[in-house]
Design an enzyme around this catalytic site. Structure first.
Site, mmCIF file in Angstrom:
data_model
loop_
_atom_site.group_PDB
_atom_site.id
_atom_site.type_symbol
_atom_site.label_atom_id
_atom_site.label_comp_id
_atom_site.label_asym_id
_atom_site.label_seq_id
_atom_site.Cartn_x
_atom_site.Cartn_y
_atom_site.Cartn_z
ATOM 1 N N ILE A 161 0.827 -1.182 -0.012
ATOM 2 C CA ILE A 161 0.052 -0.031 -0.028
ATOM 3 C C ILE A 161 0.930 1.472 0.112
ATOM 4 O O ILE A 161 1.872 1.087 0.703
ATOM 5 C CB ILE A 161 -0.954 0.240 1.395
ATOM 6 C CG1 ILE A 161 -1.468 -1.206 1.565
ATOM 7 C CG2 ILE A 161 -1.803 1.121 1.209
ATOM 8 C CD1 ILE A 161 -2.607 -1.747 0.532
ATOM 9 N N GLU A 162 0.475 2.225 -0.904
ATOM 10 C CA GLU A 162 1.284 3.599 -0.914
ATOM 11 C C GLU A 162 0.395 4.495 -0.345
ATOM 12 O O GLU A 162 -0.663 4.580 -0.982
ATOM 13 C CB GLU A 162 1.824 4.095 -2.184
ATOM 14 C CG GLU A 162 2.478 5.277 -2.265
ATOM 15 C CD GLU A 162 2.775 5.677 -3.759
ATOM 16 O OE1 GLU A 162 3.178 6.934 -3.881
ATOM 17 O OE2 GLU A 162 2.430 4.793 -4.553
ATOM 18 N N ILE A 163 0.770 5.274 0.455
ATOM 19 C CA ILE A 163 -0.078 6.653 0.815
ATOM 20 C C ILE A 163 0.757 7.668 0.496
ATOM 21 O O ILE A 163 2.114 7.925 0.434
ATOM 22 C CB ILE A 163 -0.431 6.808 2.396
ATOM 23 C CG1 ILE A 163 -0.908 5.509 2.895
ATOM 24 C CG2 ILE A 163 -1.168 8.113 2.610
ATOM 25 C CD1 ILE A 163 -2.322 5.132 2.386
#
Length: 179
Positions: free
Chosen positions: A130-132
């Site tokens: 997951i990338e934020i």
């Protein structure tokens, strides 16, 4: 390079991604309590375990693995690996929350023409990265020769429309000054 075919399948938007899970309940907890998704009704005719979630105009479909023990083990966090990305309002708030939740994460920064994008990468319970980010800092600028596509009134936010109008105006000005 191949000729751009436009939108041959007449796609409107991304609907959902599916994630195969070791444990649907563990992944359900993660996607609800870390990423803010909420469960939605899933067709009762399915003869396999799973859950559907929704938020941010996208669905996530969790599918129970038929053989959880054979699923790949989580690898080290690598920003250049496959991932899904979410934009956020405050990178510092996200980083603080991930630290409080004891979720291992890696920071990265991208620079383009003096504009910076901060990124945080971490894994879901099954190793999906997951990338934020604050990726909306970098405008979406079509490559030379590509036409700007406007989104529909139904699925496009005001901010996206304003960005597209700005890009369109810049594109027109650029064309005006070309020899």
């Amino acid at each position: 390079m191949k000729e751009n075919m436009g939108n041959p399948l007449q796609l409107k938007s991304l609907n959902h991604i599916s994630v195969v899970c070791r444990s649907v309940s563990e992944s359900l907890d993660f996607y609800q309590n870390v990423l803010g998704f909420f469960p939605i009704r899933r067709p009762g005719s399915f003869n396999f375990d799973g859950a559907w979630l929704f938020n941010y105009s996208i669905g996530i479909h969790l599918l129970q693995s038929e053989d959880p023990e054979r699923m790949p083990k989580t690898s080290p966090i690598n920003p250049k690996d496959n991932h899904i990305s979410f934009q956020c309002e405050s990178m510092s708030a996200v980083e603080k929350k991930l630290t409080e939740m004891k979720i291992e994460h890696v920071k990265a920064r991208v620079e383009e023409g003096g504009v910076y994008v901060d990124q945080l990468f971490f894994h879901d319970p099954d190793g999906l990265m997951i990338e934020i980010c604050n990726c909306d800092n970098i405008p979406v600028v079509p490559l030379a020769g590509e036409s700007l596509r406007m989104c529909s009134l139904v699925s496009c936010s005001v901010q996206q429309k304003q960005l597209l109008e700005t890009i369109s105006a810049l594109h027109i000005e650029e064309d005006h000054f070309l020899p």
